[in-house]
Design an enzyme around this catalytic site. Structure first.
Site, PDB file in Angstrom:
ATOM      1  N   ASP A   1       0.795  -1.230   0.000  1.00 54.48           N
ATOM      2  CA  ASP A   1       0.000   0.000   0.000  1.00 54.48           C
ATOM      3  C   ASP A   1       0.830   1.284   0.000  1.00 54.48           C
ATOM      4  OD1 ASP A   1      -2.626  -1.356   0.218  1.00 54.48           O
ATOM      5  OD2 ASP A   1      -1.973  -1.860   2.237  1.00 54.48           O
TER       6      ASP A   1
ATOM      7  N   HIS B   1      -3.399  -1.605  -6.778  1.00 60.64           N
ATOM      8  CA  HIS B   1      -2.501  -0.503  -7.123  1.00 60.64           C
ATOM      9  C   HIS B   1      -3.313   0.625  -7.754  1.00 60.64           C
ATOM     10  CE1 HIS B   1       1.064  -3.579  -7.413  1.00 60.64           C
ATOM     11  NE2 HIS B   1       0.488  -3.539  -6.233  1.00 60.64           N
TER      12      HIS B   1
END
EC number: 6.3.4.4
Length: 396
Positions: free
Chosen positions: A14, A44
């Site tokens: 992340d 993503h």
């Protein structure tokens, strides 16, 4: 861009790998984006200058710019999840190639993954619930685990999927419906073998990693890890020479269970694209953990440069700090000593020690990018102040 580049997360995932890959693709269109680990659990997030947004899972983060994606043999491919992702992007299958030796994730792997995690109760390891780990585990114990190349033959595919269903138990879907869906996947994509060699010869490529080094199957805090090599290891299996880019945020984050020494729930750090999930658990935030990120750099084999994301955040979060040391059993740690390679007992023991670690003195730097580069021993080559490519500053 005149050389191959590999983008790896130096945290728990992340950190913004997708925005970095997108920015690289925006500067000089590479020959392809090569995905080299993980599977459909990736998330993503990419935002383009004209406002288009997509959270990429299996397709590469250069897709919105027309950059082809190649899923290497190290990927776990989920045809059903891929079909949904592709549909939301207008089915850009002409941009996709898939290695025939990549493992196939099925509904039975996913269901078994979720049953296993539920059975752990309060002792959950942490999972995205997508069956990626279950797929990897099944392949280690079954020589004839289903692979992408099987989607070219109904006979081979049905036999292997039937075996998975028999071994792992029900998933609430008819076998022949899954067979038909996977055969459609086999017709829609170009299935190849060793295609990365051609792509790498034809021009510079970007290798896009998934998850983070601190979740690596061998180097993360076992058992709260992924069944995937998240370091540069798989890239080195595919490519002899490339530039290593490690990505970190100005603050450290983690999804779900496992040690997180610098966690601070009081920090005002809202997330637009991360939240508590049924399988992953809570999204946790904390101060920049230089100790853990230094460990990630070391076990990844070093980096040539850093991409520091979320550099806009410290200005609006005045309480954010950097942690340069831990206190563990009365000792000051500035370095986490890596254990022997592939020693999960050692990693589990390290995990237990880190559960009791406390952050050392915290301080707020004047120059976040410069300080982070100094602490991690690498130049900052990309500064990111937002999600879009034009929010990035590249070192010349």
């Amino acid at each position: 861009m005149n050389e191959h580049v590999a983008v790896v997360d130096l945290g728990y995932g992340d950190v913004g790998k997708g925005t970095v890959v997108d920015a690289l693709c925006s500067r000089a269109k590479p020959r392809a984006v090569l995905r080299f680990n993980g599977g459909a659990q990736a998330a993503h997030n990419v935002v383009t200058e004209d406002g288009r947004q997509h959270t990429f899972a299996q397709l590469g983060s250069g897709t919105l710019r027309g950059v082809p994606t190649h899923l290497t043999r190290f990927m776990v491919v989920d045809p059903l999840a891929l079909a949904a992702e592709a549909r939301s992007l207008g089915n850009p299958f002409e941009l996709l190639t898939v290695d025939g030796d990549a493992l196939l994730a099925t509904p039975w792997h996913r269901a078994a993954n979720r049953r296993r995690e539920l059975a752990r109760g309060a002792g959950r390891h942490g999972s995205c619930g997508m069956g990626v780990g279950e797929t990897m585990a099944y392949a280690l114990s079954h020589d004839r685990a289903p692979r992408v190349g099987d989607a070219l033959s109904r006979t081979a595919l049905r036999a292997r999927l039937a075996a998975v269903e028999a071994d792992l138990g029900p998933a609430g879907v008819p076998l022949d419906d899954v067979v038909d869906a996977f055969l459609a996947f086999g017709r829609a994509v170009r299935i190849v073998s060793g295609h990365e060699k051609t792509l790498l010869r034809e021009g510079p490529c970007v290798f896009e990693g998934a998850q983070g080094v601190l979740l690596d199957e061998w180097r993360g805090w076992h058992p709260h890890t992924t069944w995937s090599t998240t370091t540069f290891g798989n890239v080195s299996e595919l490519c002899d020479s490339y530039r290593r880019i490690g990505v970190v945020r100005t603050y450290t984050t983690r999804h779900g269970a496992g040690p997180f020494v610098t966690e601070d729930p009081e920090l005002d750090l809202p997330e637009g694209h991360n939240a508590t999930g049924e399988w992953q658990g809570a999204f946790r935030v904390g101060h920049f953990d230089a100790v853990a990120h230094r460990y990630a750099v070391e076990v990844a084999g070093g980096v040539d440069g850093l991409a520091v994301t979320h550099l806009d955040v410290p200005e609006r979060c005045p309480d954010l700090r950097i942690c340069e040391s831990y206190t563990v059993d009365g000792e000051a740690w500035t370095r986490i000593e890596p254990g022997p390679p592939r020693d999960l007992e050692c990693q589990a023991a390290l995990t237990e020690r880190l559960r009791w670690a406390e952050p050392g003195p915290l301080r707020r730097p004047d120059d976040w990018a410069g300080e982070i580069g100094g602490l991690l021993g690498a130049p900052v080559v990309i500064e990111s102040y937002g999600p879009a490519a034009d929010d990035k500053k590249f070192a010349e």
